[in-house]
Design an enzyme around this catalytic site. Structure first.
Site, PDB file in Angstrom:
ATOM      1  N   ASN A   1     -23.883  19.924   3.638  1.00 21.60           N
ATOM      2  CA  ASN A   1     -24.464  19.296   2.172  1.00 21.60           C
ATOM      3  C   ASN A   1     -23.149  19.039   1.271  1.00 21.60           C
ATOM      4  O   ASN A   1     -22.301  19.969   1.219  1.00 21.60           O
ATOM      5  CB  ASN A   1     -25.414  20.157   1.814  1.00 21.60           C
TER       6      ASN A   1
ATOM      7  N   ALA B   1     -25.957   4.312   4.706  1.00 21.83           N
ATOM      8  CA  ALA B   1     -27.217   5.084   5.706  1.00 21.83           C
ATOM      9  C   ALA B   1     -28.347   5.304   4.567  1.00 21.83           C
ATOM     10  O   ALA B   1     -28.114   5.415   3.454  1.00 21.83           O
ATOM     11  CB  ALA B   1     -26.813   6.401   6.132  1.00 21.83           C
TER      12      ALA B   1
ATOM     13  N   THR C   1     -23.693  13.916   9.868  1.00 21.83           N
ATOM     14  CA  THR C   1     -24.235  14.940   8.994  1.00 21.83           C
ATOM     15  C   THR C   1     -24.394  16.186  10.095  1.00 21.83           C
ATOM     16  O   THR C   1     -24.609  15.963  11.118  1.00 21.83           O
ATOM     17  CB  THR C   1     -25.576  14.852   8.595  1.00 21.83           C
TER      18      THR C   1
ATOM     19  N   ASP D   1     -43.552  23.726   0.007  1.00 19.66           N
ATOM     20  CA  ASP D   1     -42.362  23.345   0.980  1.00 19.66           C
ATOM     21  C   ASP D   1     -42.352  22.004   1.864  1.00 19.66           C
ATOM     22  O   ASP D   1     -43.487  21.488   1.998  1.00 19.66           O
ATOM     23  CB  ASP D   1     -42.209  24.517   2.044  1.00 19.66           C
TER      24      ASP D   1
ATOM     25  N   HIS E   1     -38.989  21.766   7.094  1.00 16.36           N
ATOM     26  CA  HIS E   1     -37.798  21.896   6.419  1.00 16.36           C
ATOM     27  C   HIS E   1     -37.143  22.866   7.347  1.00 16.36           C
ATOM     28  O   HIS E   1     -37.521  24.271   7.543  1.00 16.36           O
ATOM     29  CB  HIS E   1     -38.420  22.752   5.043  1.00 16.36           C
TER      30      HIS E   1
ATOM     31  N   LYS F   1     -29.802   9.720  12.426  1.00 17.73           N
ATOM     32  CA  LYS F   1     -28.636  10.144  12.456  1.00 17.73           C
ATOM     33  C   LYS F   1     -27.700  10.272  13.805  1.00 17.73           C
ATOM     34  O   LYS F   1     -26.897   9.943  14.329  1.00 17.73           O
ATOM     35  CB  LYS F   1     -27.870  11.031  11.373  1.00 17.73           C
TER      36      LYS F   1
ATOM     37  N   TYR G   1     -34.503  11.459   9.274  1.00 20.73           N
ATOM     38  CA  TYR G   1     -33.378  11.195   8.952  1.00 20.73           C
ATOM     39  C   TYR G   1     -32.408  11.523   9.852  1.00 20.73           C
ATOM     40  O   TYR G   1     -31.542  10.962  10.409  1.00 20.73           O
ATOM     41  CB  TYR G   1     -33.241  11.887   7.516  1.00 20.73           C
TER      42      TYR G   1
HETATM   43  N1  LIG Z   1     -25.041  13.858   0.960  1.00 19.40           N
HETATM   44  C1  LIG Z   1     -24.551  14.402   1.849  1.00 19.40           C
HETATM   45  O1  LIG Z   1     -24.714  15.694   1.803  1.00 19.40           O
HETATM   46  C2  LIG Z   1     -24.107  14.332   3.325  1.00 19.40           C
HETATM   47  C3  LIG Z   1     -23.756  15.353   4.049  1.00 19.40           C
HETATM   48  C4  LIG Z   1     -23.198  14.699   5.253  1.00 19.40           C
HETATM   49  C5  LIG Z   1     -23.122  13.506   5.931  1.00 19.40           C
HETATM   50  N2  LIG Z   1     -23.960  12.710   5.066  1.00 19.40           N
HETATM   51  C6  LIG Z   1     -23.507  11.129   5.366  1.00 19.40           C
HETATM   52  O2  LIG Z   1     -22.741  10.377   4.500  1.00 19.40           O
HETATM   53  C7  LIG Z   1     -23.116   8.967   4.428  1.00 19.40           C
HETATM   54  C8  LIG Z   1     -23.239   8.672   2.967  1.00 19.40           C
HETATM   55  O3  LIG Z   1     -24.193   9.949   2.361  1.00 19.40           O
HETATM   56  P1  LIG Z   1     -24.412   9.546   0.554  1.00 19.40           P
HETATM   57  O4  LIG Z   1     -25.068  10.849   0.404  1.00 19.40           O
HETATM   58  O5  LIG Z   1     -23.403   9.129  -0.099  1.00 19.40           O
HETATM   59  O6  LIG Z   1     -25.818   8.429   0.664  1.00 19.40           O
HETATM   60  P2  LIG Z   1     -26.234   7.775  -0.319  1.00 19.40           P
HETATM   61  O7  LIG Z   1     -27.762   7.495  -0.072  1.00 19.40           O
HETATM   62  O8  LIG Z   1     -25.745   8.112  -1.774  1.00 19.40           O
HETATM   63  O9  LIG Z   1     -25.414   6.329  -0.150  1.00 19.40           O
HETATM   64  C9  LIG Z   1     -25.684   5.418   0.956  1.00 19.40           C
HETATM   65  C10 LIG Z   1     -25.256   4.130   0.349  1.00 19.40           C
HETATM   66  O10 LIG Z   1     -25.417   3.139   1.787  1.00 19.40           O
HETATM   67  C11 LIG Z   1     -25.837   1.973   1.032  1.00 19.40           C
HETATM   68  N3  LIG Z   1     -27.054   1.448   2.049  1.00 19.40           N
HETATM   69  C12 LIG Z   1     -28.063   1.915   2.482  1.00 19.40           C
HETATM   70  N4  LIG Z   1     -28.627   0.954   3.285  1.00 19.40           N
HETATM   71  C13 LIG Z   1     -27.608  -0.087   3.755  1.00 19.40           C
HETATM   72  C14 LIG Z   1     -27.808  -1.222   4.563  1.00 19.40           C
HETATM   73  N5  LIG Z   1     -28.959  -1.414   5.183  1.00 19.40           N
HETATM   74  N6  LIG Z   1     -26.707  -1.892   4.552  1.00 19.40           N
HETATM   75  C15 LIG Z   1     -25.564  -1.689   3.545  1.00 19.40           C
HETATM   76  N7  LIG Z   1     -25.498  -0.667   2.870  1.00 19.40           N
HETATM   77  C16 LIG Z   1     -26.913   0.169   2.741  1.00 19.40           C
HETATM   78  C17 LIG Z   1     -26.727   2.201  -0.168  1.00 19.40           C
HETATM   79  O11 LIG Z   1     -26.792   1.066  -1.207  1.00 19.40           O
HETATM   80  C18 LIG Z   1     -25.754   3.550  -0.700  1.00 19.40           C
HETATM   81  O12 LIG Z   1     -24.746   2.939  -1.407  1.00 19.40           O
HETATM   82  C19 LIG Z   1     -24.563   9.093   5.000  1.00 19.40           C
HETATM   83  O13 LIG Z   1     -24.202   8.276   6.326  1.00 19.40           O
HETATM   84  C20 LIG Z   1     -24.849  10.548   5.421  1.00 19.40           C
HETATM   85  O14 LIG Z   1     -25.690  10.514   6.323  1.00 19.40           O
HETATM   86  C21 LIG Z   1     -24.150  12.928   3.828  1.00 19.40           C
END
Ligand SMILES: NC(=O)c1ccc[n+]([C@@H]2O[C@H](COP(=O)([O-])OP(=O)(O)OC[C@H]3O[C@@H](n4cnc5c(N)ncnc54)[C@H](O)[C@@H]3O)[C@@H](O)[C@H]2O)c1
Length: 350
Positions: free
Chosen positions: A185, A84, A131, A286, A290, A160, A156
């Site tokens: 988070n 993502a 998320t 901000d 937010h 999602k 974003y």
């Molecule tokens: N970080 C958080 O706190 C959090 C919390 C809840 C849910 N999430 C969800 O978890 C998932 C991972 O989050 P994260 O923080 O590790 O994100 P991140 O941004 O660190 O990693 C995303 C990965 O997806 C890859 N990517 C992006 N676009 C792409 C595409 N078109 N094709 C193939 N790969 C692609 C990127 O290269 C990267 O490796 C996401 O779906 C996010 O919505 C994140």
């Protein structure tokens, strides 16, 4: 023997999920598909990259023909979809990239799963990682449950939310075996330093201003990333088809309190006088729209699947600070942009 496609495995959470599955399930074949955007870093996975049950594929989930070709060649048993665009600030600057990857890319994967599993879904599963931001914002009371109506506010979270709806629609319409989790988070090692905690650690270490939005009043519910990866493992293996689980640590912190805690930990670790790092805190305008507060109720996950977070926040934060201080090269490569050459250097001869 299962063959599992994990998307976004070079990112922050994805790399922890890949590592966990490669280590815990030597009988599974794990295929990590990632486009390697700025957020994808294969150096996150150096410890497992040579394992016989692991393989990396560089591909873009918005490229439907490539995704279909891969499903045809590989005969996956399951998908765990994390790829993502994930940074809210970037979604405010460029929403279209979020629609392309988070919505269209997710639908491409659903289509491929539907097409190649051909309605015979026994033993197949599509796990969508989402998320808590899809639920919108809370005031000072209440928590998000699995029944909370969706009310996304940022591009974003809207993208999602849209992908979550498509995943449910493919279950309801075509009978695809899906599960969804919505997590709060995350924090921990290998986190790209544009996000609050790694950015603050890096800036405190370098004596640079630590930006805090508004007055730092926004409240987030923080979970250690390895606890998230373990929850994904449990849900993937045990949830009933079509189910949704909220994942969270019952661990709410105002941003400003979190930053003060981080400053105290950094003062201790860096041998600075108490209060020294906190002088770096700088309030900035901000973020538009937010959300004030997120808090997740993960009672269902705790009661039905017996998952509980393993770490208290202070302990997890200290572990996280230690990791960043011990992995200066990783941090230097990320902040300089050198990590983007890792794929070329590591994989060009394979
Ligand atoms: N970080 C958080 O706190 C959090 C919390 C809840 C849910 N999430 C969800 O978890 C998932 C991972 O989050 P994260 O923080 O590790 O994100 P991140 O941004 O660190 O990693 C995303 C990965 O997806 C890859 N990517 C992006 N676009 C792409 C595409 N078109 N094709 C193939 N790969 C692609 C990127 O290269 C990267 O490796 C996401 O779906 C996010 O919505 C994140």
């Amino acid at each position: 023997m299962k063959k599992i496609l994990i998307t976004g495995g070079a990112g922050f959470i994805g790399s922890h999920v890949v590592r966990r599955f490669v280590n815990e399930y030597p009988d599974y074949q794990i295929v990590n598909l990632d486009k390697l955007t700025y957020a994808g870093n294969l150096a996150n996975l150096t410890d497992i990259e040579d394992r016989p049950n692991y393989r990396f594929v560089k591909a873009d989930i918005t490229d439907a023909p490539r995704i279909n070709e891969l499903f045809l060649q590989e005969n996956f048993d399951a998908v765990i979809h994390l790829a993502a665009e994930s940074h809210v600030d970037r979604s405010i600057t460029d929403p279209s990239a979020f629609v392309m990857t988070n919505v269209i890319g997710s639908v491409n994967l659903l289509n491929a799963a539907r097409e190649y599993w051909k309605g015979s879904y026994a033993g197949k599963r599509f796990y969508h990682v989402s998320t808590d931001e899809v639920y919108g914002a809370l005031s000072e009371e209440g928590m998000f449950t699995e029944q909370t109506a969706y009310d996304p506010h940022s591009p974003y979270s809207a993208s999602k939310a849209s992908s979550d709806h498509f995943v449910r629609a493919y279950h309801d319409t075509y009978g695809l075996d899906v599960v969804i989790s919505n997590c709060s988070n995350n924090y921990g090692s290998h986190h790209f330093p544009e996000k609050l905690i790694p950015l603050a650690i890096n800036n405190i270490k370098n004596g640079q201003p630590v930006p805090v939005y508004g007055k730092g009043e926004n409240v987030r519910d923080w979970l250690w990333v390895e606890d998230h990866a373990r929850a994904i493992d449990v849900i993937f293996h045990q949830a009933k088809t079509g189910e949704t689980y909220n994942i969270g640590g019952h661990n709410e912190w105002k941003n400003i309190d979190l930053i003060h805690l981080l400053c105290r930990i950094m003062d201790k670790k860096l041998g600075r006088a108490e209060g020294e790092s906190a002088k770096l805190i700088t309030f900035v305008t901000d973020r538009a729209g937010h959300d004030l507060r997120y808090a997740i109720d993960s009672t269902k996950l705790q009661q039905v699947l017996n998952w509980v977070p393993s770490l208290q926040f202070e302990e997890g934060l200290e572990k996280t600070v230690d990791w960043y201080l011990e992995n200066e090269e990783w941090l230097a490569n990320v902040t300089s942009g050198n990590y983007q050459a890792y794929y070329e250097n590591q994989y060009k001869s394979r």
